[in-house]
Motif scaffolding. Sequence first.
Motif, PDB file in Angstrom:
ATOM      1  N   ARG A 195      -8.952  14.231  -6.483  1.00 55.84           N
ATOM      2  CA  ARG A 195      -7.771  14.094  -5.913  1.00 55.84           C
ATOM      3  C   ARG A 195      -6.728  13.661  -6.972  1.00 55.84           C
ATOM      4  O   ARG A 195      -6.863  12.602  -7.503  1.00 55.84           O
ATOM      5  N   LEU A 196      -5.490  13.899  -6.816  1.00 51.65           N
ATOM      6  CA  LEU A 196      -4.346  13.596  -7.706  1.00 51.65           C
ATOM      7  C   LEU A 196      -3.920  12.053  -7.315  1.00 51.65           C
ATOM      8  O   LEU A 196      -4.231  11.504  -6.195  1.00 51.65           O
ATOM      9  N   CYS A 197      -3.758  11.356  -8.340  1.00 49.92           N
ATOM     10  CA  CYS A 197      -3.541  10.066  -8.178  1.00 49.92           C
ATOM     11  C   CYS A 197      -2.293   9.544  -7.122  1.00 49.92           C
ATOM     12  O   CYS A 197      -2.195   8.710  -6.155  1.00 49.92           O
ATOM     13  N   SER A 198      -1.295  10.406  -7.410  1.00 45.89           N
ATOM     14  CA  SER A 198      -0.217  10.407  -6.568  1.00 45.89           C
ATOM     15  C   SER A 198      -0.368  10.583  -5.151  1.00 45.89           C
ATOM     16  O   SER A 198       0.657  10.531  -4.105  1.00 45.89           O
ATOM     17  N   GLU A 199      -1.389  11.252  -4.682  1.00 46.39           N
ATOM     18  CA  GLU A 199      -1.717  11.550  -3.345  1.00 46.39           C
ATOM     19  C   GLU A 199      -2.700  10.676  -2.667  1.00 46.39           C
ATOM     20  O   GLU A 199      -2.944  11.000  -1.449  1.00 46.39           O
ATOM     21  N   ARG A 200      -3.082   9.713  -3.420  1.00 47.79           N
ATOM     22  CA  ARG A 200      -4.026   8.880  -2.676  1.00 47.79           C
ATOM     23  C   ARG A 200      -3.384   7.590  -1.849  1.00 47.79           C
ATOM     24  O   ARG A 200      -2.330   7.203  -2.225  1.00 47.79           O
ATOM     25  N   ARG A 201      -3.749   7.572  -0.661  1.00 49.05           N
ATOM     26  CA  ARG A 201      -3.524   6.377   0.122  1.00 49.05           C
ATOM     27  C   ARG A 201      -3.945   5.183  -0.325  1.00 49.05           C
ATOM     28  O   ARG A 201      -4.732   5.012  -0.745  1.00 49.05           O
ATOM     29  N   PRO A 202      -3.152   4.127   0.441  1.00 49.61           N
ATOM     30  CA  PRO A 202      -3.393   2.909  -0.133  1.00 49.61           C
ATOM     31  C   PRO A 202      -4.946   2.456   0.448  1.00 49.61           C
ATOM     32  O   PRO A 202      -5.777   1.630  -0.570  1.00 49.61           O
ATOM     33  N   ASP A 203      -5.476   3.107   1.424  1.00 52.73           N
ATOM     34  CA  ASP A 203      -6.909   2.820   1.773  1.00 52.73           C
ATOM     35  C   ASP A 203      -7.997   3.480   0.793  1.00 52.73           C
ATOM     36  O   ASP A 203      -9.199   3.215   1.053  1.00 52.73           O
ATOM     37  N   GLU A 204      -7.449   4.324  -0.224  1.00 55.89           N
ATOM     38  CA  GLU A 204      -8.327   4.840  -0.827  1.00 55.89           C
ATOM     39  C   GLU A 204      -8.348   4.125  -2.205  1.00 55.89           C
ATOM     40  O   GLU A 204      -9.155   4.426  -3.235  1.00 55.89           O
ATOM     41  N   TYR A 205      -7.636   3.100  -2.527  1.00 57.37           N
ATOM     42  CA  TYR A 205      -7.770   2.024  -3.396  1.00 57.37           C
ATOM     43  C   TYR A 205      -8.675   0.887  -2.820  1.00 57.37           C
ATOM     44  O   TYR A 205      -8.164   0.299  -1.945  1.00 57.37           O
TER      45      TYR A 205
END
Length: 127
Positions: free
Chosen positions: A104-114
């Motif tokens: 997934r594109l980094c710009s599309e990742r939600r905070p909970d994916e970090y």
Amino acid sequence: QVQLVESGGGSVQVGGSLRLSCQAFGYTYSPYCMAWFRQAPGKEREGVANIYTPDSGTSYADSVKGRFTISRDNAKNTLYLQMNSLKPEDTAMYYCAGSYSPGRLCSERRPDEYTIWGQGTQVTVSS
């Protein structure tokens, strides 16, 4: 556990500059994405800038394009956020984070994916 430690925050007047650093300790491999987020009092956490580690591609929130630059120094295990032309609305706690999820594109990742986060560093821009 991988530990991220931010530094470089502080108080600056409108139009000034700051460089934030995020140093990683105890890592075994790089996340797919590294990012800077910020959160102001009473507001939701928002993504500021991202870097896709395999090719160092970057993306930015519209509000900071042309003013902020995300970069990394692999030799020093450090992520940077150069912030220029600072505005009062940039005032927030700034966090660095890493995401290991692929595909997934980094710009599309939600905070909970970090999943790995630093403790935050405060940036205050005085008007």
